[in-house]
Design a protein around this motif. Structure first.
Motif, PDB file in Angstrom:
ATOM      1  N   ALA A 243      -1.991  42.967  64.509  1.00 39.91           N
ATOM      2  CA  ALA A 243      -1.858  41.855  65.444  1.00 39.91           C
ATOM      3  C   ALA A 243      -1.061  40.701  64.847  1.00 39.91           C
ATOM      4  O   ALA A 243      -0.949  39.641  65.441  1.00 39.91           O
ATOM      5  CB  ALA A 243      -3.250  41.373  65.865  1.00 39.91           C
ATOM      6  N   GLY A 244      -0.554  40.909  63.660  1.00 38.82           N
ATOM      7  CA  GLY A 244       0.243  39.868  63.029  1.00 38.82           C
ATOM      8  C   GLY A 244      -0.589  38.661  62.627  1.00 38.82           C
ATOM      9  O   GLY A 244      -0.122  37.524  62.685  1.00 38.82           O
ATOM     10  N   ARG A 245      -1.822  38.913  62.225  1.00 35.54           N
ATOM     11  CA  ARG A 245      -2.684  37.790  61.857  1.00 35.54           C
ATOM     12  C   ARG A 245      -3.112  37.834  60.398  1.00 35.54           C
ATOM     13  O   ARG A 245      -4.150  37.275  60.035  1.00 35.54           O
ATOM     14  CB  ARG A 245      -3.915  37.765  62.774  1.00 35.54           C
ATOM     15  N   MET A 246      -2.331  38.478  59.570  1.00 39.42           N
ATOM     16  CA  MET A 246      -2.691  38.567  58.155  1.00 39.42           C
ATOM     17  C   MET A 246      -2.823  37.184  57.530  1.00 39.42           C
ATOM     18  O   MET A 246      -3.568  36.986  56.578  1.00 39.42           O
ATOM     19  CB  MET A 246      -1.654  39.398  57.389  1.00 39.42           C
ATOM     20  N   GLY A 247      -2.100  36.225  58.097  1.00 35.19           N
ATOM     21  CA  GLY A 247      -2.191  34.864  57.575  1.00 35.19           C
ATOM     22  C   GLY A 247      -3.581  34.265  57.726  1.00 35.19           C
ATOM     23  O   GLY A 247      -3.940  33.327  57.031  1.00 35.19           O
ATOM     24  N   ASP A 248      -4.380  34.846  58.640  1.00 38.90           N
ATOM     25  CA  ASP A 248      -5.733  34.322  58.865  1.00 38.90           C
ATOM     26  C   ASP A 248      -6.782  34.993  57.988  1.00 38.90           C
ATOM     27  O   ASP A 248      -7.959  34.652  58.053  1.00 38.90           O
ATOM     28  CB  ASP A 248      -6.139  34.539  60.334  1.00 38.90           C
ATOM     29  N   VAL A 249      -6.359  35.969  57.214  1.00 42.97           N
ATOM     30  CA  VAL A 249      -7.331  36.703  56.406  1.00 42.97           C
ATOM     31  C   VAL A 249      -7.681  35.907  55.148  1.00 42.97           C
ATOM     32  O   VAL A 249      -6.800  35.496  54.399  1.00 42.97           O
ATOM     33  CB  VAL A 249      -6.790  38.092  56.008  1.00 42.97           C
ATOM     34  N   ALA A 250      -8.971  35.690  54.952  1.00 47.76           N
ATOM     35  CA  ALA A 250      -9.420  34.937  53.785  1.00 47.76           C
ATOM     36  C   ALA A 250      -9.066  35.696  52.510  1.00 47.76           C
ATOM     37  O   ALA A 250      -9.176  36.920  52.468  1.00 47.76           O
ATOM     38  CB  ALA A 250     -10.928  34.716  53.860  1.00 47.76           C
ATOM     39  N   PRO A 251      -8.653  34.977  51.479  1.00 42.27           N
ATOM     40  CA  PRO A 251      -8.295  35.615  50.209  1.00 42.27           C
ATOM     41  C   PRO A 251      -9.428  36.467  49.643  1.00 42.27           C
ATOM     42  O   PRO A 251      -9.188  37.544  49.103  1.00 42.27           O
ATOM     43  CB  PRO A 251      -8.016  34.425  49.281  1.00 42.27           C
ATOM     44  N   GLU A 252     -10.668  35.981  49.799  1.00 40.23           N
ATOM     45  CA  GLU A 252     -11.810  36.737  49.266  1.00 40.23           C
ATOM     46  C   GLU A 252     -11.923  38.095  49.941  1.00 40.23           C
ATOM     47  O   GLU A 252     -12.296  39.088  49.327  1.00 40.23           O
ATOM     48  CB  GLU A 252     -13.132  35.983  49.478  1.00 40.23           C
TER      49      GLU A 252
END
Length: 492
Positions: A426-435
């Motif tokens: 969905a092109g939302r990798m930017g929303d994935v928390a680093p942890e």
RNA sequence: GGCGCGGUACCCAAGUGGUAAGGGAGAGGUCUGCAAAACCUUUAUGCGCCGGUUCGAUCCCGGCCCGCGCCUCCA
């Protein structure tokens, strides 16, 4: 154990039992699939899940029907904008909905009923109403329910509409209705819109008719329980009652359950306020599916639930405590025998648990019973006053707890993995928390290998290497617990 | 305006006419190679405010203040 459940219709706690003495027939209003479901939707479905699971725990089988509204104004509008058919448009949200149910461990109802697959049933119900003089066709071909045909209108939501029916302001686009409060049963086809050819004309169903038609299709004209969010009480459920009871002259549902709203930071959740969350949003932030589940069920359904990120953190920690407790019970080596105190504590907890849920599904109190038992047992174990038969008495209590709450068994890995996969697509990798990314990069086998290496190092009294491994794992969110019964690891 | 709900410790929250469950967080302690876990102690003479009923009210009644939801699509 008979469940006493608040009944909106009677305004009191009523025993909830199958009228036919067999399975409890229940209908629950499901999602309209024009978008991803949000946590408010899922609070309702989760609370209904608690209900059905508790019924089963007490030996009552359920026949649970849930609709999926896959045609409505928003769907028609959005699909047209996207240039796809409504079927194509809704498919991804239907799929996402089932994924979310699974992530939150909400059991699939026995029957899923899609509105678009029951158009003929709806049309024939409208015909039936027409024959009874309760439905009329407007000039444009739309059908309306004549409110005056049902004098009991308002009995569910306790509204007295008698004085304000006529003379009230009529919306400009509703000029074809006889009375302002009459509601649409069937909407005439408009050029270019999806529609169906039926005995009552070309068009599409109004919102309320689908639930009446599908509930009757699968549960009969009269059934045990109807549930949904509190906002559906009026007008949706009121209209369902009106059209159903006018058509059949039988009580539609005997019992009505309404789940109160979820608020976010004390306000109603809405996209425009920027406080709108879906389960996927929360999973991407690194919260566990079980924590979302527990947070949304820990406050009893008849109280509004105020969602905050603190509530998720609290739930995460509470679950951790229960999981640690269960692991300790299972891994511990206990001497044969039993302690009177523990046997009593287990029995009391089980009774308190049952009574709590049996009393209008008081999940908060049920939870308290389990935590009390955990503390008592932990204390006994610390003092060496805990025996094999005590464990055998307590594990079934935890099992029955999890039969309803379903948070102790750790099944959090899959939802997290799926959420990541979805984010990518969905092109939302930017929303994935680093942890979350870090945790996902480390598989169980890799963890096991490091734990084994550390154990070897410890035996060789190479504490430096042991601590190094602990640190390395901690950075990826893995916590180790040493005990005389071995090492336990868990993902934070 | 109409209908309804809630205001309990730092946060969440259950509950009863007889003196406050539980969870989370904080502090101190026990234990421990380290860490974690667990346990113990500790955080409301107090349950929005003011009256009333009562031997006694957080719980019943009345008033007030504050917050929220529904009344239109909405779980």
């Amino acid at each position: 154990m008979t469940l006493r459940l608040f009944n909106t219709l009677t305004g009191q706690l009523d025993a909830l039992e199958p009228a036919d003495g067999k399975a409890l027939r229940m209908y629950a209003c499901g999602p309209t699939v024009y978008d991803y479901g949000h946590i408010g939707n899922f609070r309702t479905f989760l609370q209904i899940d608690i209900l059905r699971r508790f019924l089963r725990l007490t030996g009552t089988p359920v026949r649970h029907v849930m609709n999926i509204t896959d045609v409505d104004d928003k769907i028609i509008r959005n699909s047209a904008e996207a240039g796809v058919s409504i079927g194509e448009y809704t498919a991804r949200y239907v799929e996402a909905f089932f994924e979310d149910l699974e992530a939150l461990r909400i059991e699939r109802p026995e029957q899923i009923a899609r509105a678009t697959e029951h158009i003929p049933q709806m049309a024939s119900l409208v015909e039936k109403l027409a024959r009874a003089g309760a439905a009329y066709k407007a000039e444009d071909g739309s059908w309306y329910f004549r409110l005056k045909a049902f004098p009991e209108y308002g009995k569910l939501s306790k509204k007295d509409l008698s004085g304000m029916e006529d003379g009230a302001r009529v919306d400009v686009d509703e000029y074809e209705k006889d009375s302002a409060r009459d509601f649409a049963l069937w909407k005439a086809a408009k050029p270019g819109e999806t529609s169906w050819e039926t005995a009552i004309g070309q068009g599409r169903p109004g919102w309320h008719i689908e639930c009446s038609a599908m509930a009757m299709e699968y549960l009969g004209e009269s059934f045990d329980l109807h549930c949904g969010g509190e906002d559906l009480m009026f007008p949706h459920h009121e209209n369902e009652i009106a059209q159903s009871e006018t058509a059949t002259h039988k009580p539609f549902a005997r019992h009505w359950m309404h789940v109160r709203f979820l608020l976010v930071d004390g306000r109603k959740m809405s996209k425009s306020e920027g406080n709108f969350y879906t389960p996927r949003d929360l999973l991407l932030k690194g919260y566990k599916a079980s924590a979302i589940r527990l947070a949304l069920i820990s406050v009893p359904y008849r109280r509004p639930f105020n969602f905050t990120f603190d509530s998720l953190t609290d739930a995460t920690n509470a679950i951790d405590r229960l999981r640690t407790f269960q692991a300790r019970l299972k891994a511990g080596k206990f001497a044969a025998g039993e302690s009177k105190e523990m046997q009593e504590a287990a029995a009391e907890a089980r009774i308190k648990y049952d009574n709590a849920l049996g009393n209008d599904l008081n999940t908060a109190e049920a939870l308290a019973a389990i935590f009390e038992l955990a503390r008592a047992a932990n204390t006994a174990m610390d003092q060496g006053q805990f025996f094999a038969s005590d464990r055998d008495a307590i594990l079934p209590v935890l099992r029955d707890f999890d039969a309803v709450f379903d948070v102790i068994e750790d099944r959090d890995a899959e939802p997290a993995r799926r959420a990541m996969a979805w984010a990518e697509q969905a092109g939302r990798m930017g929303d994935v928390a680093p942890e979350l990314k870090a945790a996902q990069s480390l598989g169980d086998e890799a963890i096991e290998a490091l734990v084994a290496e550390r154990t070897t190092a410890k035996q060789a009294r190479n504490f430096a290497r042991a601590d190094e491994i602990r640190k390395e794992l901690a950075e990826k969110g893995v916590v180790l617990e040493d005990s005389k019964d071995g090492v336990r690891w868990k993902r934070k």
